[in-house]
Design an enzyme around this catalytic site. Structure first.
Site, short mmCIF file in Angstrom:
data_model
loop_
_atom_site.label_atom_id
_atom_site.label_comp_id
_atom_site.label_asym_id
_atom_site.label_seq_id
_atom_site.Cartn_x
_atom_site.Cartn_y
_atom_site.Cartn_z
N ARG A 67 -3.82 -10.17 4.82
CA ARG A 67 -4.16 -10.24 3.40
C ARG A 67 -2.96 -9.71 2.62
NH1 ARG A 67 -5.93 -7.00 -0.64
NH2 ARG A 67 -7.47 -7.83 -2.07
N LYS A 95 0.82 -1.23 0.00
CA LYS A 95 0.00 0.00 0.00
C LYS A 95 0.85 1.27 0.00
CE LYS A 95 -4.31 -1.97 1.29
NZ LYS A 95 -5.38 -2.22 2.25
#
Ligand code: HH2
Length: 282
Positions: A258, A223
């Site tokens: 995840r 991210k």
């Protein structure tokens, strides 16, 4: 603590569950277009299972900031053939990453066992009803706004408190719809309507969310906040930052990660778990 997802069940404490990301999209932020054909998706799924993935998260719509929404029929066209083929070949539980109840239903009929819902903040109850009907697992993720608007100006009085209250409110609402608590996992939604500072505050407060008695899922893989902290512009170069988060997640009692990089994450969490296990009991 028990987490039920269709015919699968997970009992905690146990080693970290690693959920491998399988994006069947042309435009996901880090791997868009790479696993777009059924063959490429199956190949990638097999690789992640060999690398130690405990769950596979199949997604047919990118949720990166500003991504164009995908109509339900198109999302179903992307994910259902992959889920059908996977369900016929592997016993690994399959998750459907979708915001749409009709896509969730099609995916559960095709063999998925849980719904990963980045839009658990919606006000209509259709998704909860589908999850209840199928007795599916459910990941309730916090997001402020929608992927189209979420990074425009995220604002909170106290992000940790607001996410924590969201979890309590969602658990109660889902229960009213017939979703049992043991079906639900909670996710603070790193990067979904959050600034760098908000993300760091949430990551620093992970132990607080244990009070709901539900497994906590964390998604930090590749991210942009990791890029902001390290200067790594390309998502693939953000792995070291993600592994630091993975190790701390073990310490903080997070149950599910995840990730795109399964092999590296499994290795990092196994080391962190071994150290955690040898920590002197206070
Ligand atoms: N992050 C992404 C997508 N789905 N689901 C949960 N529960 N938690 C997350 O943090 C999360 C998620 C974004 O990552 P990715 O799937 O790689 O990208 P894209 O949305 O562009 O497909």
């Amino acid at each position: 603590m028990l987490w039920r997802a269709g015919r699968h069940e997970f009992r905690f404490p146990r080693p970290m569950l690693v959920m491998g990301v399988l994006n069947v999209t042309p435009d996901s932020f880090s791997d868009g277009g790479r696993f777009y054909s059924v063959e490429a998706a199956l190949e990638r799924a097999g690789q992640m299972i060999r690398e130690g993935a405990d769950l596979l998260d199949v997604g047919g719509e990118s949720t990166r900031p500003g991504a164009a929404p995908v109509p339900a029929e198109e999302e179903i066209r992307r994910v259902v053939p992959v889920i059908q083929q996977l369900a016929a070949r592997v016993s690994t539980p399959i998750s459907i990453d979708t915001q749409k109840p009709e896509v969730a239903r099609a995916a559960l009929l095709a063999g998925a066992s849980l719904v990963n819902d980045i839009a658990a903040n919606r006000t209509d109850d259709a998704m909860g009803r589908v999850v209840a009907e199928f007795r599916a697992g459910y990941v309730a993720m916090h997001m402020q706004g929608t992927p189209q608007t979420m990074q425009q100006n995220p604002a909170y009085a106290d992000v940790v408190r607001e996410v924590d209250e969201f979890f309590a409110e969602r658990l109660a609402r889902l229960e009213a719809l017939g979703v049992r608590r043991e079906q639900v996992a909670l996710d603070p939604g790193i990067g979904f309507g959050k600034t760098l500072e908000h993300n760091l505050q949430l990551l620093g407060a992970m132990p607080r969310f244990a009070r709901h008695g539900r497994p906590v899922l964390l998604g930090v893989s590749r991210k942009s906040f990791l890029g902001k902290l390290t200067g790594a512009e390309s998502p693939a170069d953000r792995l070291p930052g993600a592994l630091a988060c993975a190790a701390l997640a073990v310490r903080d009692g997070v149950q599910i990660l995840r990730v795109h990089d399964v092999r590296e994450t499994v290795a990092a969490v196994r080391v962190a778990e071994a150290i955690e296990a040898s920590r002197p009991k206070q």
